[in-house]
Design a protein around this motif. Structure first.
Motif, PDB file in Angstrom:
ATOM      1  N   UNK A 297      10.198  -9.191 -14.520  1.00  0.00           N
ATOM      2  CA  UNK A 297      11.071  -8.094 -14.947  1.00  0.00           C
ATOM      3  C   UNK A 297      10.439  -6.721 -14.901  1.00  0.00           C
ATOM      4  N   UNK A 298       9.116  -6.663 -14.719  1.00  0.00           N
ATOM      5  CA  UNK A 298       8.433  -5.379 -14.631  1.00  0.00           C
ATOM      6  C   UNK A 298       7.212  -5.509 -13.745  1.00  0.00           C
ATOM      7  N   UNK A 299       6.697  -4.378 -13.326  1.00  0.00           N
ATOM      8  CA  UNK A 299       5.483  -4.356 -12.506  1.00  0.00           C
ATOM      9  C   UNK A 299       4.306  -4.114 -13.430  1.00  0.00           C
ATOM     10  N   UNK A 300       3.532  -5.167 -13.638  1.00  0.00           N
ATOM     11  CA  UNK A 300       2.417  -5.095 -14.586  1.00  0.00           C
ATOM     12  C   UNK A 300       1.366  -6.127 -14.183  1.00  0.00           C
ATOM     13  N   UNK A 301       0.109  -5.761 -14.335  1.00  0.00           N
ATOM     14  CA  UNK A 301      -0.981  -6.677 -14.005  1.00  0.00           C
ATOM     15  C   UNK A 301      -0.833  -7.963 -14.825  1.00  0.00           C
TER      16      UNK A 301
ATOM     17  N   UNK B 106       0.808  -1.219   0.000  1.00  0.00           N
ATOM     18  CA  UNK B 106       0.000   0.000   0.000  1.00  0.00           C
ATOM     19  C   UNK B 106       0.840   1.268   0.000  1.00  0.00           C
ATOM     20  N   UNK B 107       0.478   2.162  -0.924  1.00  0.00           N
ATOM     21  CA  UNK B 107       0.968   3.548  -0.906  1.00  0.00           C
ATOM     22  C   UNK B 107       2.486   3.646  -1.047  1.00  0.00           C
ATOM     23  N   UNK B 108       3.038   2.860  -1.982  1.00  0.00           N
ATOM     24  CA  UNK B 108       4.474   2.947  -2.239  1.00  0.00           C
ATOM     25  C   UNK B 108       4.758   3.652  -3.547  1.00  0.00           C
ATOM     26  N   UNK B 109       6.037   3.874  -3.812  1.00  0.00           N
ATOM     27  CA  UNK B 109       6.466   4.408  -5.111  1.00  0.00           C
ATOM     28  C   UNK B 109       6.892   3.234  -5.973  1.00  0.00           C
ATOM     29  N   UNK B 110       6.036   2.858  -6.905  1.00  0.00           N
ATOM     30  CA  UNK B 110       6.299   1.697  -7.756  1.00  0.00           C
ATOM     31  C   UNK B 110       7.039   2.117  -9.017  1.00  0.00           C
ATOM     32  N   UNK B 111       8.053   1.363  -9.385  1.00  0.00           N
ATOM     33  CA  UNK B 111       8.826   1.643 -10.589  1.00  0.00           C
ATOM     34  C   UNK B 111       8.200   0.872 -11.747  1.00  0.00           C
ATOM     35  N   UNK B 112       7.342   1.562 -12.471  1.00  0.00           N
ATOM     36  CA  UNK B 112       6.541   0.944 -13.530  1.00  0.00           C
ATOM     37  C   UNK B 112       7.099   1.346 -14.889  1.00  0.00           C
TER      38      UNK B 112
ATOM     39  N   UNK C  60       1.385   4.473  -5.751  1.00  0.00           N
ATOM     40  CA  UNK C  60       0.254   3.580  -5.969  1.00  0.00           C
ATOM     41  C   UNK C  60       0.293   2.429  -4.972  1.00  0.00           C
ATOM     42  N   UNK C  61      -0.697   1.551  -5.088  1.00  0.00           N
ATOM     43  CA  UNK C  61      -0.752   0.309  -4.308  1.00  0.00           C
ATOM     44  C   UNK C  61      -0.806  -0.866  -5.267  1.00  0.00           C
ATOM     45  N   UNK C  62      -0.386  -2.031  -4.803  1.00  0.00           N
ATOM     46  CA  UNK C  62      -0.335  -3.225  -5.650  1.00  0.00           C
ATOM     47  C   UNK C  62      -0.999  -4.378  -4.913  1.00  0.00           C
ATOM     48  N   UNK C  63      -1.971  -5.003  -5.571  1.00  0.00           N
ATOM     49  CA  UNK C  63      -2.617  -6.191  -5.027  1.00  0.00           C
ATOM     50  C   UNK C  63      -1.966  -7.430  -5.616  1.00  0.00           C
ATOM     51  N   UNK C  64      -1.527  -8.312  -4.722  1.00  0.00           N
ATOM     52  CA  UNK C  64      -0.938  -9.595  -5.111  1.00  0.00           C
ATOM     53  C   UNK C  64      -1.920 -10.696  -4.758  1.00  0.00           C
ATOM     54  N   UNK C  65      -2.273 -11.497  -5.749  1.00  0.00           N
ATOM     55  CA  UNK C  65      -3.235 -12.570  -5.531  1.00  0.00           C
ATOM     56  C   UNK C  65      -2.843 -13.770  -6.368  1.00  0.00           C
ATOM     57  N   UNK C  66      -2.885 -14.946  -5.761  1.00  0.00           N
ATOM     58  CA  UNK C  66      -2.527 -16.187  -6.464  1.00  0.00           C
ATOM     59  C   UNK C  66      -1.146 -16.102  -7.109  1.00  0.00           C
TER      60      UNK C  66
ATOM     61  N   UNK D 283      10.196   2.211  -1.888  1.00  0.00           N
ATOM     62  CA  UNK D 283      10.253   2.044  -3.341  1.00  0.00           C
ATOM     63  C   UNK D 283       9.968   0.586  -3.655  1.00  0.00           C
ATOM     64  N   UNK D 284       8.990   0.358  -4.532  1.00  0.00           N
ATOM     65  CA  UNK D 284       8.642  -1.009  -4.952  1.00  0.00           C
ATOM     66  C   UNK D 284       9.226  -1.229  -6.343  1.00  0.00           C
ATOM     67  N   UNK D 285      10.089  -2.182  -6.451  1.00  0.00           N
ATOM     68  CA  UNK D 285      10.801  -2.441  -7.702  1.00  0.00           C
ATOM     69  C   UNK D 285      10.505  -3.853  -8.202  1.00  0.00           C
ATOM     70  N   UNK D 286      10.574  -4.058  -9.522  1.00  0.00           N
ATOM     71  CA  UNK D 286      10.575  -5.445 -10.006  1.00  0.00           C
ATOM     72  C   UNK D 286      11.759  -6.192  -9.416  1.00  0.00           C
ATOM     73  N   UNK D 287      11.614  -7.476  -9.195  1.00  0.00           N
ATOM     74  CA  UNK D 287      12.744  -8.279  -8.745  1.00  0.00           C
ATOM     75  C   UNK D 287      13.847  -8.278  -9.784  1.00  0.00           C
ATOM     76  N   UNK D 288      15.079  -8.395  -9.335  1.00  0.00           N
ATOM     77  CA  UNK D 288      16.239  -8.381 -10.225  1.00  0.00           C
ATOM     78  C   UNK D 288      16.461  -9.778 -10.817  1.00  0.00           C
ATOM     79  N   UNK D 289      17.072  -9.798 -11.992  1.00  0.00           N
ATOM     80  CA  UNK D 289      17.327 -11.060 -12.697  1.00  0.00           C
ATOM     81  C   UNK D 289      18.830 -11.234 -12.885  1.00  0.00           C
ATOM     82  N   UNK D 290      19.343 -12.349 -12.436  1.00  0.00           N
ATOM     83  CA  UNK D 290      20.768 -12.706 -12.489  1.00  0.00           C
ATOM     84  C   UNK D 290      20.920 -13.831 -13.505  1.00  0.00           C
TER      85      UNK D 290
END
Length: 514
Positions: free
Chosen positions: A392-396, A12-18, A30-36, A61-68
């Motif tokens: 790799x990104x924050x997307x529905x 809730x109420x974070x700065x998302x890197x979209x 914004x806020x992000x709902x995680x389900x399933x 700050x809400x970021x996409x997870x990093x990829x190694x």
């Protein structure tokens, strides 16, 4: 716990890197709902249903997870020993020591390695798992990866297995029947960790007869493997690379395609990069080991080669590149750190090109921006593992692989409020990461790793069904001590001579440093 019954969470109420349609990062309150296990909704206000956990992300700050895209996860017990070594020395004091690991040692080394990189914000890793001493070693390596909670492509690798030291001697046949039999058995058993861990393939034995290599890859293709990886450098320490270049060799074998991740790629010329682009393949750059171990400039930033590189021919491959850790026995397992080092080194080469002419540019090119480095660590890594429509990104609809930074930490405060991407790339450390979520499940909370549930495939060997970090660390200390005692009996100078002979290294190329 599967993603289908993972708990619902609202960040809730974070700065998302979209990312927008042009892959520009748009910091959004914004806020992000995680389900399933997936991102179900992104909105300023989300109505919270009963039973949904709410995590307050104000000043986060809400970021996409990093990829190694290149890591040797098992090497935890070898940490610290390569601090002042070059590549050939590492081959003796690091790579060759896998034969001293019991299968249980591999489990703890791999588990700790994955937890380190997970704690540093990596949610997906391509593991070049060159620790297949036996079928049990491979199976416990996979079980450790699944236990950690990370998402991974576990690339099973046939290896040159050490028989003994003093003198350094290898088993004569690296491709004994059990090697590919085990691979086929694993291919039928996977995926693991509720689908997070899939089987890939790693291979470096390009010296084997062509018909034999083609037979191996027919078996890999039949197994449905979507990623295979190989080391690829063109430097004196590795005998100058394969004749004609590895991209050309793979092309001739009809193996260079979108499944391929070539590690390092230092010394690539335009002909090599053209083949990679045409095939849709990717390169994983690991700045820390490449700079230390005399591999040359990382190919991950094109502008680093504005002067044509050291030999006047080298080029970058930024549009088909991503970052990896390589050996966390040599440096920290942080992709952000690799992005920072790689970016600043590329900026240095770019600037020095003009300084040598007594000139200077007005500004840095966009390809050397912090956003470019961030994208290489996120969306480009996702492309390398062919999951660009999932991670790799924050997307529905995307998998809920997310990390949450504290924007008020001593390192990030001020920078986070001005430019969140710059704050991550240039100012953050793993200590600033408060939460790591993979597949909708929290794996790091309040800055600490959560309890690990041991994968069923390792419970008998480990004798536990749950592990806390303290217990894991204690096992690493115990295991490291035993490996060290055995390693101290080795004649490393003799081993180095043997390794140089195996790689056909011309001793006349070596010079005394200043």
């Amino acid at each position: 716990m599967t993603s289908s019954n993972s708990p619902s969470i609202v960040l809730a109420n974070g700065t998302a890197l979209i990312h927008d349609a042009n892959n520009r990062v748009v910091p959004t309150q914004t806020s992000i709902l995680i389900k399933d296990g997936k991102i179900a909704r992104i909105a300023k206000n989300i109505e919270v249903e009963d039973g949904v956990e709410v995590i307050d992300c104000t000043d986060k700050i809400i970021s996409p997870g990093l990829v190694d895209t290149h890591h040797h996860g098992w090497q935890t017990q070898l940490k610290g020993r390569h601090a002042n070594q070059l590549l050939m020395e590492y081959m003796v004091t690091g790579n060759a020591l896998s034969f001293l690991y019991s299968a249980k040692d591999i489990f703890y080394g791999q588990l700790a390695g994955m937890l380190e990189t997970l704690s540093a914000g990596t949610t997906t890793v391509v593991d070049h798992a060159h620790m297949t001493i036996s079928p049990d070693h491979a199976r416990l390596g996979i079980a450790a990866t699944a236990s950690s909670g990370i998402r991974s492509v576990f690339c099973y690798v046939p290896i040159m297995r050490v028989k003994h030291f003093n003198p350094l001697t290898y088993h004569p046949n690296p491709m004994e029947d059990w090697v590919m039999q085990t691979f086929s058995e694993l291919a039928k058993q996977g995926p693991w960790g509720q689908g997070r861990v899939t089987l890939g393939f790693g291979f470096d034995f390009w010296f084997l007869p062509t018909p034999f290599v083609k037979g191996i890859f027919a078996q890999v293709k039949e197994a449905g493997v979507k990623t295979f990886t190989t080391h690829s450098v063109s430097i004196p320490q590795m005998g100058g690379g394969w004749p004609g270049g590895l991209p050309q060799m793979l092309t001739d074998l009809d193996l260079l395609d979108e499944r391929v991740i070539l590690s390092h790629g230092n010394g690539y010329e335009k002909k090599d990069v053209d083949l990679i682009r045409a095939a849709g393949a990717h390169v994983s750059s690991t700045p820390s080991t490449e700079f230390q171990m005399a591999m040359g400039r990382s190919v991950v930033f094109d502008a680093s080669f504005v002067d044509g590189g050291a030999n006047g021919k080298a080029v970058g491959v930024q549009d088909h590149a991503s970052f990896g850790i390589d050996c966390h026995s040599n440096q920290a397992g942080s992709i952000v750190t690799e992005a920072r080092i790689g970016l600043q080194n590329a900026r240095n080469h770019y600037n020095e090109h003009f300084l040598r002419q007594g000139k200077m540019t007005h500004s840095l090119p966009e390809s050397l921006s912090v956003e470019a480095a961030f994208n290489l660590a996120t969306i480009k890594g996702a492309e390398a593992v062919r999951m660009e429509k999932e991670i790799g990104r924050i997307e529905v609809g995307f998998k809920a692989d997310l990390i949450v930074f504290d924007a008020l930490s001593p390192g990030m405060v001020g920078a986070a409020q001005h430019d969140p991407v710059a704050a991550i790339i240039l100012h953050s450390s793993p200590a600033d990461i408060e939460i790591v979520i993979v597949d909708g499940i929290v794996r790091k909370r309040d800055g600490k790793l959560v309890t690990v549930e041991v994968d069923q495939g390792a419970r008998e060997a480990v004798g536990r069904d749950k592990l806390e970090w303290k217990g894991i660390a204690e096992e690493i200390v115990r295991s490291r001590a035993g490996i060290q005692r055995a390693a101290e009996k080795h004649d490393n100078e003799e081993g180095l001579r043997t390794i140089k002979t195996i790689f056909h290294i011309d001793e006349s190329l070596y010079v005394d440093g200043v």
